[in-house]
Design a protein around this motif. Structure first.
Motif, short mmCIF file in Angstrom:
data_model
loop_
_atom_site.label_atom_id
_atom_site.label_comp_id
_atom_site.label_asym_id
_atom_site.label_seq_id
_atom_site.Cartn_x
_atom_site.Cartn_y
_atom_site.Cartn_z
N ASN A 108 0.83 -1.21 0.00
CA ASN A 108 0.00 0.00 0.00
C ASN A 108 0.86 1.27 0.00
OD1 ASN A 108 -2.36 -1.56 0.11
ND2 ASN A 108 -2.26 -1.66 2.36
N ALA A 467 -6.03 3.37 2.21
CA ALA A 467 -5.31 2.15 2.58
C ALA A 467 -4.78 1.40 1.38
CB ALA A 467 -6.21 1.23 3.40
N SER A 468 -5.40 1.60 0.21
CA SER A 468 -4.97 0.90 -1.00
C SER A 468 -5.44 1.66 -2.22
CB SER A 468 -5.54 -0.53 -1.02
OG SER A 468 -5.28 -1.14 -2.26
#
Length: 641
Positions: A108, A467-468
């Protein structure tokens, strides 16, 4: 026979066969050489002049043929093991292109961390390249290459077992330290060990190994991209094997003979010269190197730091400006943007599949390798100056084409048809954009869409998940389950049918860049400095290369954000055009000249030192006059007996 008498008899049987008779006067081609008439000089008897010119041409042809016939294979072994440093340089800088596509998902990584992992290596390389000048002068070339191999090995192990992005960063720094030392030492070591007629080609082989390393890295990236997890560990760790091979190989290879002579280790230097020259008479070359070193030490003043002596002595100051300028414009032309971010650039152009982007990046690396091989063949035929000029002119044009490709893609960017309200914030700018190209310029936004055949439908610009980056923060593209119905998420690209224009631009760029600007800055810098300044000069020019490498690689993603993708490449195109003007005005031709002769090319003012094409049609000799190189002009030659 004494050494003095052997100096005055050029032992070539093929010479007498070509000339038909033995010369009446011996030719001493060492530092204190006899004056040879130029072919175009006036003479009392025109027929005698023509005969002398013909005789001189036959002698030079015979000498060159003899040298080429007896070049020992050990020279190629030495160059091959040295160039493994170039291979590691290319592999460790090229492998990151595919690694980033996998790492940014598995760990990430934000855009900042991606830029840090790329630029930390080149930043460390810049520092170690500058320090490498001191290390080369104190330790010698061979120990520095051993040090670089050791750093490559340690870095490879760290990267392959790294449990976190912080350890990855440290490993990339260690690898960068090895790259910096190798990048400035290997070209110098090869240039100082190679015979004159092979010097340009063997130094260019180092650059061929760099591009070969980048090609191999791209293939490894593609192969390990199919692993479901940790494929990047194998990508980063495989560099251990060539690093260990080079380390053990250099345990059995000799030091540079020129460095040994400079340090007073004359007997060892003679043994090394005998080893790498085979059956050739080394007395002439040995005396030439030794005389050159003695004269250079007198000229340079002898006291104070080497860099200060270089800056206060006009010929070396001009050479340093030319060497650093070449390295600067190599980087400002965007080469490492293309190599580090080739897979990302292809994704930006509309290639949505990671594996496809990695394999297309391998195609660009293959192009780079193939046309660097062409540069190895052309360097001693076309010359450094013409090859550099043609290369950077084509590079500027290719960057313009690349920018136009991105511009066309942007102009045909899919419109955003849906503007759903984001429940997480009242002021979400992502929902205000009207086209995908605008959405992509904001790192906090991504493009969510469906395909109806080849047409984009039901498209929206949504906030990216912090987060991603592989999914949206909410809505249709927020998870794999939601996207199972044929909905796609694009974080850094827009779906377009014009992505082929960018691939064509990349390949065209490398076709022009690789033979000239990819190789010549390293080749020229290994030649243009006198021995007392060679380590420092190469350290400074390599440091400049890596500093601008850091500048370009650390800012690329942000430059594309603020100037748009096409604006960034229009900028690089303009900088390459400035580089053409610099090379045209300042770079002299060094093809076919001994390292001890090249200093005289920088005796003129800087803006005129590049105007040397007129010398190509005549034979030019240099003599030593009170410790300096003196250019024997045509008019002077007519008065010499």
């Amino acid at each position: 026979m004494s050494r003095k008498s052997s100096d005055h008899e050029y032992n070539l049987r093929s010479l007498s066969n070509l000339m038909g008779e033995r010369r009446k006067k011996p030719n001493d081609d060492s530092g204190e050489r006899s004056l040879i008439k130029a072919a175009s000089s006036s003479s009392i008897n025109s027929q005698a002049t023509a005969t002398a010119a013909s005789t001189g041409d036959l002698e030079r042809a015979a000498r060159k043929q003899f040298q080429e016939d007896v070049t020992p294979s050990f020279v190629y072994v030495l160059a091959g093991f040295s160039a493994l440093g170039g291979f590691l340089f290319g592999y460790d800088t090229g492998v990151v292109s595919g690694v980033m596509l996998l790492l940014k998902k598995e760990m990430n990584l934000s855009a900042l961390w991606q830029e840090l992992l790329v630029s930390s290596t080149v930043g460390a390389a810049a520092l170690s390249a500058l320090a490498g000048g001191v290390l080369n002068g104190f330790w010698g070339r061979r120990p520095c290459i051993l040090l670089a191999s050791f750093l490559f090995s340690v870095g490879a192990v760290m990267l392959s077992v790294a449990p976190s992005k912080e350890i990855l960063l440290v490993g990339r720094v260690v690898v960068g330290l090895g790259i910096g030392v190798a990048s400035m030492t290997v070209p110098v070591y090869i240039a100082e060990s190679a015979p004159t007629h092979l010097r340009g080609r063997l130094v260019t082989i180092n650059t061929l190994f760099i591009t070969g390393g980048q090609l191999f890295a791209s293939v490894i990236d593609g192969a390990f991209s199919y692993l479901p997890k940790d494929g990047w560990r194998y990508m980063l760790g495989l560099s251990l094997f060539p690093a260990v091979l080079q380390f053990f190989g250099f345990l059995f290879l000799p030091e540079s003979p020129r460095w040994l002579i400079q340090k007073g280790k004359t007997q060892k230097a003679r043994r090394v010269l005998s080893q790498i020259r085979g059956n050739q008479n080394i007395d002439e070359e040995y005396d030439s190197i030794k005389t050159s070193i003695e004269d250079e030490e007198k000229e340079s003043g002898g006291d104070g730091p080497v860099i200060w002596r270089m800056l206060t002595y006009p010929p070396t100051r001009r050479a340093l400006i030319v060497g650093c300028g070449l390295q600067m414009f190599q980087q400002l032309s965007g080469i490492n943007t293309v190599m580090y971010y080739s897979a990302t650039i292809l994704q930006m152009s509309g290639v949505k599949d990671d594996k496809m982007a990695i394999w297309l990046a391998a195609v660009t690396a293959f192009t780079n390798f193939t046309f660097t091989l062409l540069g190895v063949w052309l360097v001693e035929k076309v010359g450094r100056r013409k090859l550099s000029l043609g290369s950077i002119a084509g590079t500027a044009l290719s960057l313009f084409v690349l920018a136009v490709g991105f511009l066309v893609s942007a102009q045909h960017s899919p419109p955003i048809t849906l503007h759903p309200a984001d429940p997480s914030t009242l002021n979400n700018t992502c929902t205000t954009y009207g086209f995908c190209s605008d959405c992509m310029l904001n790192p906090d936004c991504g493009f969510c869409y469906r395909l109806n055949g080849s047409s984009v439908v039901d498209s929206s610009c949504d906030h990216v998940n912090k987060a991603s980056t592989g999914e949206a923060a909410w809505g249709r593209c927020s998870n794999e389950t939601a996207m199972a119905d044929g909905t796609f998420w694009a974080y850094n690209y827009c779906p377009t049918s014009y992505s082929w224009t960018v691939l064509v631009g990349l390949i065209m760029y490398l076709i022009f860049f690789a033979p000239g600007m990819g190789t010549m800055p390293w080749t020229v810098n290994s030649e243009i400095y006198p021995l007392w300044a060679r380590s420092t000069g190469n350290a400074c020019s390599s440091g400049v290369n890596w500093m601008f490498n850091v500048l370009v690689s650390l800012t690329f993603l942000h430059v594309t954000e603020y100037l748009t993708y096409y604006g960034a490449f229009f900028l690089y195109s303009g900088l390459a055009a400035l580089g053409f003007l610099f090379i045209y005005g300042c770079l002299p031709e060094t093809k076919g000249k001994k390292l001890e002769e090249i200093e005289s090319l920088f005796e003129n003012q800087l803006c005129t030192c590049g105007v040397s094409d007129s010398d190509e049609g005549r034979h030019v000799e240099y003599i030593r006059v009170k410790g300096s190189n003196y250019h024997l002009s045509d008019n002077d030659a007519s008065d010499v007996e």
